[in-house]
Enzyme design. Sequence first.
Site, PDB file in Angstrom:
ATOM      1  N   TYR A 176      57.357  16.889   6.787  1.00  0.00           N
ATOM      2  CA  TYR A 176      56.303  17.854   6.477  1.00  0.00           C
ATOM      3  C   TYR A 176      55.757  18.482   7.749  1.00  0.00           C
ATOM      4  CZ  TYR A 176      52.584  14.638   8.049  1.00  0.00           C
ATOM      5  OH  TYR A 176      51.753  13.844   8.797  1.00  0.00           O
TER       6      TYR A 176
ATOM      7  N   ARG B 211      58.845  23.273  14.344  1.00  0.00           N
ATOM      8  CA  ARG B 211      58.806  21.815  14.321  1.00  0.00           C
ATOM      9  C   ARG B 211      59.235  21.273  12.962  1.00  0.00           C
ATOM     10  NH1 ARG B 211      53.259  18.617  15.527  1.00  0.00           N
ATOM     11  NH2 ARG B 211      52.714  19.610  13.559  1.00  0.00           N
TER      12      ARG B 211
ATOM     13  N   ARG C  92      67.813   7.235  -8.441  1.00  0.00           N
ATOM     14  CA  ARG C  92      67.517   6.459  -7.235  1.00  0.00           C
ATOM     15  C   ARG C  92      68.770   5.825  -6.645  1.00  0.00           C
ATOM     16  NH1 ARG C  92      66.234   1.485  -5.160  1.00  0.00           N
ATOM     17  NH2 ARG C  92      64.426   1.412  -3.755  1.00  0.00           N
TER      18      ARG C  92
ATOM     19  N   HIS D  86      70.042   4.793  -2.400  1.00  0.00           N
ATOM     20  CA  HIS D  86      69.698   4.886  -0.989  1.00  0.00           C
ATOM     21  C   HIS D  86      70.503   5.951  -0.266  1.00  0.00           C
ATOM     22  CE1 HIS D  86      67.536   1.176  -1.735  1.00  0.00           C
ATOM     23  NE2 HIS D  86      67.030   1.217  -0.511  1.00  0.00           N
TER      24      HIS D  86
ATOM     25  N   LYS E 113      58.154  14.301  11.977  1.00  0.00           N
ATOM     26  CA  LYS E 113      56.975  14.310  11.095  1.00  0.00           C
ATOM     27  C   LYS E 113      57.417  13.944   9.673  1.00  0.00           C
ATOM     28  CE  LYS E 113      52.697  17.060  10.791  1.00  0.00           C
ATOM     29  NZ  LYS E 113      51.823  16.115  11.482  1.00  0.00           N
TER      30      LYS E 113
ATOM     31  N   GLU F 203      49.393   7.184  20.247  1.00  0.00           N
ATOM     32  CA  GLU F 203      48.631   8.282  19.642  1.00  0.00           C
ATOM     33  C   GLU F 203      47.684   7.683  18.620  1.00  0.00           C
ATOM     34  OE1 GLU F 203      51.372  10.945  17.735  1.00  0.00           O
ATOM     35  OE2 GLU F 203      52.535   9.315  16.851  1.00  0.00           O
TER      36      GLU F 203
ATOM     37  N   LEU G  93      54.311  11.915  18.019  1.00  0.00           N
ATOM     38  CA  LEU G  93      54.664  13.228  17.497  1.00  0.00           C
ATOM     39  C   LEU G  93      54.283  14.280  18.530  1.00  0.00           C
ATOM     40  CD1 LEU G  93      55.585  14.795  14.863  1.00  0.00           C
ATOM     41  CD2 LEU G  93      53.153  15.263  14.566  1.00  0.00           C
TER      42      LEU G  93
END
Length: 288
Positions: A33, A52, A100, A102, A143, A176, A200
Amino acid sequence: MKNLGYYNGKIGELESMTIPMNDRVHWFGDGVYDAGPSRNYNIFALDEHVDRFFNSAALMDIVMPVTKDELKELLQKLVLMVDTGDLFVYYQVTRGTGIRNHAFTEGPGNLWVMLVPATVSDGTEPIQVITEEDKRFLYCHVKTLNLLPSVLAAEHAKRAGCKETIFYRHGGRVTECAHSNCHILKDGKLFTAPTDNMILPGIARAHLIRKCKELGIAVSETPYYLKDLMEADEILVTSSSNFCLRVDHVDGKPVGGKAPELYEKIRKAVVDEFLEATNKPVSEKAES
């Protein structure tokens, strides 16, 4: 609209939006995101955030369903649909839809957008923080949606009556915060963690560094530690929601307050950049 949700072409207020159960985000948090502020319907630093966003997707081998230009055009269109132009603009892409498993779902990802009213802090009020060992995995430079350690740390800060949690790794190296970057001022210089896989590379962080250099303030992108944090002249926290905040207490102990004039110079430069870039409403730009 008072707020807005978007999912693969469907648009509505957030309360009315639904998402397929087989979107991989539900099972794995499989996606990335990005987000940033809008003021007067101007999305701030959009090119940087979109770059980004696409880089995060590429690092996770997620196939983007749109081009950069298509995404920027879509975001601007959606912003103009909301009642206020002062917004938090959030967007994510998840790795498709399927039973579902993996192993990856083939094909392009699912694009989500969320717009909610929000304003950016001017950074004049100091904040209080706590510290906590950084237990996140080693993809902090991406992110991703895997935010459980940050969620837990943010809740711990909230329970302590604080705004943020500053993370540190083994040996006391400061990385961070739960959802911000962290920096210190010492002897007239800015020290900030290097952009390795421990942090990040924040957009607000990049703007802070550029403004410091413009102001003639030396910048060192090198590791620093808890001892340095507690002895800093000032501790700064930056994010796309709050461009430059000053910390006055860490774990209940008073800190900083030794370089208020320098902090104010930096704070004003960063906030003024945002205000100048977003001062004129988009509707007026279209008419001029």
